[in-house]
Write an enzyme that holds these catalytic residues in place. Structure first.
Site, PDB file in Angstrom:
ATOM      1  N   ASP A  98       0.862  -1.175   0.000  1.00 46.94           N
ATOM      2  CA  ASP A  98       0.000   0.000   0.000  1.00 46.94           C
ATOM      3  C   ASP A  98       0.902   1.229   0.000  1.00 46.94           C
ATOM      4  O   ASP A  98       1.814   1.308   0.819  1.00 46.94           O
ATOM      5  CB  ASP A  98      -0.869  -0.035   1.271  1.00 46.94           C
ATOM      6  N   ASP A 199      -2.970   4.864  -2.151  1.00 42.47           N
ATOM      7  CA  ASP A 199      -3.940   5.373  -1.202  1.00 42.47           C
ATOM      8  C   ASP A 199      -4.305   6.839  -1.442  1.00 42.47           C
ATOM      9  O   ASP A 199      -3.414   7.672  -1.635  1.00 42.47           O
ATOM     10  CB  ASP A 199      -3.302   5.234   0.196  1.00 42.47           C
ATOM     11  N   GLU A 256      -6.547   4.419  -5.600  1.00 43.79           N
ATOM     12  CA  GLU A 256      -7.776   4.662  -4.858  1.00 43.79           C
ATOM     13  C   GLU A 256      -8.144   6.108  -5.088  1.00 43.79           C
ATOM     14  O   GLU A 256      -7.459   7.004  -4.594  1.00 43.79           O
ATOM     15  CB  GLU A 256      -7.580   4.422  -3.358  1.00 43.79           C
ATOM     16  N   ASP A 329     -12.400  -0.396   4.014  1.00 46.98           N
ATOM     17  CA  ASP A 329     -13.037   0.874   4.375  1.00 46.98           C
ATOM     18  C   ASP A 329     -14.552   0.820   4.241  1.00 46.98           C
ATOM     19  O   ASP A 329     -15.224   1.834   4.393  1.00 46.98           O
ATOM     20  CB  ASP A 329     -12.558   1.997   3.440  1.00 46.98           C
TER      21      ASP A 329
HETATM   22  C1  GLC Z   1      -7.652   5.453   2.348  1.00 44.59           C
HETATM   23  C2  GLC Z   1      -7.538   4.162   3.118  1.00 44.59           C
HETATM   24  C3  GLC Z   1      -8.152   4.336   4.464  1.00 44.59           C
HETATM   25  C4  GLC Z   1      -7.399   5.415   5.183  1.00 44.59           C
HETATM   26  C5  GLC Z   1      -7.309   6.696   4.351  1.00 44.59           C
HETATM   27  C6  GLC Z   1      -6.247   7.596   4.876  1.00 44.59           C
HETATM   28  O1  GLC Z   1      -8.939   5.813   2.075  1.00 44.59           O
HETATM   29  O2  GLC Z   1      -8.104   3.120   2.389  1.00 44.59           O
HETATM   30  O3  GLC Z   1      -8.182   3.167   5.210  1.00 44.59           O
HETATM   31  O4  GLC Z   1      -8.039   5.700   6.395  1.00 44.59           O
HETATM   32  O5  GLC Z   1      -6.966   6.460   3.015  1.00 44.59           O
HETATM   33  O6  GLC Z   1      -4.980   7.075   4.605  1.00 44.59           O
END
Ligand code: GLC
Ligand code: CA
Length: 558
Positions: A98, A199, A256, A329
């Site tokens: 990640d 992320d 993401e 999430d």
């Molecule tokens: C992304 C992750 C999540 C995290 C956020 C901040 O959305 O998937 O779990 O809290 O980023 O890093």
């Protein structure tokens, strides 16, 4: 479309803290992942994304990184990581880590140095601004509640954090910061990673005017989404990122990003896109509300279908989305998308069939393959997640009773997907010999991998069949590259589409209701490839589907 090595793969997300604990401290670890590589191989997985295991205070469960070059001792050691990479390679499994580079942890040495000298070199690694008359520089709300600005003690300055205050945002405008990030990425890729899940990446480009926007809740603050829409977007940063890192390794990347502009989609996943793929969150965001989780609404089967179809259409010929029904999430997909009281094994298999047969790259989240469900948390104290705790407060402040607030949180909490993996019917679901860090869903005695492994008609076996179909020499081409066409579009509660390949045509029918139905039929049925029921009744001019029946048929189109 040019073919890429990852197009025909099946990916799987591991949330290490909840996967398997091997030393009895109640926290899943890298050795737990190593132990289960054969399980993943047997399932048919080729790409594994591991949520963060870097050193972290775990304020946001590892999404707050204090050292990008080391493994948090709770998860193991760098030797474990190297062994995991070696063992995965032996099994042809590609590992993704990640990449969390919108922000780091407030314990990272860069931020510690910035606090000591906000005007110095490291102050420029972050967004530090002066307040306005004793107030923060502007009224942006952090995603986890409250102002996105935190005062720096002993000064009139604030630092920006779009997530928790322990997650200061890194200043991507500073070329030194970008260089540090690229160096770190390449260091990991040199180690043998196949790539990254990336992320919260849309957030790296801020609206540098740092000004107020109209408030959208009684707190006087405004969601960061508004600021992001005004920021001009991260395109320039992402192009450089790709050139300096991923391109050099032919790395696979899954971004993401929420709320990108649709016209920008080709820039993200097109032929020369910033990423290999991005996650399709359109059904996760549908039903959402600006007010908070308590005001969210469950989407209907028809809405779910329309959302999926839309994404299929806009990505046609352009690129691949990463298809999911849940992740760390989100609540469990089977609890979210199936109507209340209808979360049966058949219905779970129906959702699985649809997800796995859409065009795109499937990402299965740990436990999804055995049909894990949301958890009935007895009280807010049983919930750990920082985001859920804030949303609980938001609900109470908006006038919900404690029971109502808990109900809403229970429905949407990120902890639903973070309860320990249910390996067996033994104590703590076989996850740990100690005390699990988060409660185990009490339904582990009925839902667990051990039992499902030996049952031909389990949810797990169904997933295996779907994956095998996707990978079979005969059907690979149509499942991976076949075009998408919706059929029976006037029917309610029905997901029905064709996948048309160079030689073969598949028809996917999913009866999204508990009542059976009859559909007109005019095609030549060649073969039933997948069926979540014992039988399928096809007559010359009709086809009968039982409630929640889902089938994949090879047909001959005239
Ligand atoms: C992304 C992750 C999540 C995290 C956020 C901040 O959305 O998937 O779990 O809290 O980023 O890093
Ligand atoms: Ca452990």
């Amino acid at each position: 479309m040019e073919k890429k090595w990852w197009h025909d793969k099946v990916a799987y997300q591991i949330y290490p803290k909840s996967f398997l604990d091997t030393n009895g401290d109640g926290i899943g670890d890298l050795r737990g992942i190593i132990n289960k590589l054969d399980y993943l191989k047997e399932l048919g997985i080729d790409i594994v994304w591991i949520s963060p295991v870097y050193c972290s205070p775990l304020v946001d469960q590892g999404y707050d990184i204090s050292d990008y070059y080391n493994i948090d001792p709770r998860f193991g050691t760098m030797e474990d990581m190297d062994e995991l990479l070696r063992e995965a390679k032996k099994r042809d499994i590609h590992i993704l880590m990640d990449l969390v580079v919108n922000h780091c942890s407030d314990q990272h040495e860069w931020f510690q140095k910035a606090l000591k000298d906000p005007d110095g070199e490291y102050g420029k690694y972050f967004y530090i601004r002066e307040g306005k008359d004793g107030n923060p520089p502007c009224n942006w709300r952090s995603y986890f509640g409250g102002s996105a600005w935190e005062p720096i003690p002993g000064t009139d300055k604030y630092y920006l954090h779009l997530f928790a205050k322990e997650q200061p945002d890194l200043n991507w405008e500073n070329p030194k910061v970008r260089r540090e990030i690229y160096k770190m990425i390449n260091w990991w890729l040199d180690k043998g990673l196949a790539g990254f899940r990336i992320d919260a990446i849309i957030n790296i480009k801020k609206d540098l005017r740092f000004r107020d926007f109209p408030a959208d809740r009684p707190d006087g603050l405004c969601s960061c989404f508004v600021m992001l829409a005004e920021s001009g977007g991260p395109g320039e940063f992402l192009r450089e990122l790709k050139k300096e890192t991923f391109d050099r390794y032919d790395a696979f990347t899954a971004g993401e990003l929420f709320n990108y502009k649709e016209e920008d989609l080709p820039d993200y996943i097109g032929a020369d896109g910033y990423f290999s793929t991005i996650f399709d969150f359109s059904s996760e965001t549908a039903g959402g509300s600006e007010k908070g989780w308590y005001d969210r609404r469950k989407i209907s089967p028809d809405e779910y279908r329309d959302i999926l179809y839309r994404v299929q259409h806009i990505t046609e010929g352009m690129g691949f989305m990463a298809n999911i029904i849940e992740n760390h999430d989100e609540p469990r997909g089977v609890s979210r998308y199936l109507p209340e009281g209808e979360c049966t094994e058949d219905a779970k298999k129906m959702l699985a069939t649809v997800m796995m047969m859409l065009r795109g790259l499937p990402f299965i989240y740990q436990g999804q393959e055995i049909g894990m469900t949301n958890c009935a948390f007895p009280s807010i104290e049983d919930i750990d997640d920082i985001n859920s705790r804030d949303e609980y407060q938001v609900a109470v402040q908006a006038g919900c009773s404690k029971e109502e607030a808990l109900k809403a949180i229970e429905r949407y909490s990120r902890d639903n997907c973070r309860t320990p993996f249910q390996w067996s019917a033994e104590e703590n679901a076989g996850f740990t010999s100690g005390k699990p860090w988060l409660m185990v869903n009490p339904n582990y005695t009925q839902i667990n991998a051990g039992q499902q492994m030996s049952e031909e008609d389990s949810v797990l076996s169904h997933y295996k069949r779907l994956i095998r179909l996707r990978k079979s020499e005969e059907y690979k081409e149509v499942v991976v590259y076949g075009s998408f066409r919706a059929v029976y579009t006037a029917e309610k509660n029905l997901i029905a589409f064709l996948r048309k390949g160079e030689e073969k045509t598949l028809l996917i029918l999913a009866n999204f209701q508990k009542e059976g139905r009859i559909l007109p039929w005019g095609s030549e049925l060649k073969k039933v490839l997948i069926n979540n029921k014992k039988q399928l009744d096809v007559q010359e001019d009709k086809i009968f589907l039982e409630g929640y029946q889902a089938v994949v048929l090879e047909i001959c189109l005239e």
